[in-house]
Design a protein around this motif. Sequence first.
Motif, short mmCIF file in Angstrom:
data_model
loop_
_atom_site.label_atom_id
_atom_site.label_comp_id
_atom_site.label_asym_id
_atom_site.label_seq_id
_atom_site.Cartn_x
_atom_site.Cartn_y
_atom_site.Cartn_z
N ASP A 62 44.52 46.04 42.39
CA ASP A 62 43.51 46.39 43.40
C ASP A 62 43.51 47.89 43.68
N LYS A 63 44.71 48.45 43.78
CA LYS A 63 44.83 49.86 44.15
C LYS A 63 44.42 50.82 43.04
N VAL A 64 44.30 50.32 41.83
CA VAL A 64 43.82 51.18 40.74
C VAL A 64 42.39 50.83 40.35
N GLY A 65 41.70 50.09 41.22
CA GLY A 65 40.29 49.81 41.02
C GLY A 65 39.97 48.71 40.02
N LEU A 66 40.90 47.77 39.83
CA LEU A 66 40.67 46.65 38.91
C LEU A 66 40.93 45.33 39.64
N PRO A 67 40.14 45.02 40.66
CA PRO A 67 40.43 43.86 41.50
C PRO A 67 40.06 42.50 40.91
N ILE A 68 39.30 42.48 39.84
CA ILE A 68 38.81 41.21 39.30
C ILE A 68 39.70 40.71 38.17
N SER A 69 40.22 39.49 38.32
CA SER A 69 40.93 38.80 37.24
C SER A 69 40.07 37.66 36.77
N VAL A 70 39.83 37.64 35.48
CA VAL A 70 39.03 36.58 34.87
C VAL A 70 39.92 35.85 33.87
N PHE A 71 39.89 34.53 33.94
CA PHE A 71 40.60 33.72 32.96
C PHE A 71 39.56 33.16 32.01
N VAL A 115 39.14 43.62 35.28
CA VAL A 115 38.00 44.55 35.27
C VAL A 115 37.72 45.00 36.71
N LYS A 116 36.86 46.03 36.83
CA LYS A 116 36.56 46.57 38.16
C LYS A 116 35.54 45.75 38.93
N ASP A 117 34.63 45.06 38.20
CA ASP A 117 33.60 44.28 38.89
C ASP A 117 32.93 43.33 37.90
N LEU A 118 32.00 42.53 38.41
CA LEU A 118 31.33 41.54 37.55
C LEU A 118 30.49 42.19 36.45
#
Length: 156
Positions: A62-71, A115-118
């Motif tokens: 989150d703190k490095v701008g990659l809040p999204i985890s996708v499986f 990734v950073k967002d959708l």
Amino acid sequence: MPEARIDDIDRKILAVLQEDAHTTMERLAELVGLSPSPCARRVRNLEAAGVIKRYVAVVDQDKVGLPISVFASIKLERQREDELDRFSKAILRWPEIVECYLMTGQRDYLLRIVVKDLPAYEAFLKRTLTRLEGVASIESSFALSQIKHSQALPID
């Protein structure tokens, strides 16, 4: 590779290092009940045996701008060895894929992608995964929150 012989002191060393690999040798020795020289020798032996593979910093995504985890579950058209190897080698090129497992069951691979967002995931999906030869289907699931994340193994 045969399983390394690990005694109780080695287990204590590994437990401490898994919690904080930045621990000084003096502190580590104190925590496991050894003097620094024998403790350092044991750590070197664990490294040489491949029990300790490497030391890393755990970064807050989150703190490095990659809040999204996708499986992403991947099914290949065929499960022949050469096609499994080709897929495995291909996904090593993309840093967005932080974990990859060859699976049993309905799907062949399970990937964790950050990734950073959708829109970033959509772009990654379109320019990489969907272009891999031999991929029959991709199913994506988005993590809502992370409940537990640990690299520490239950060695006890």
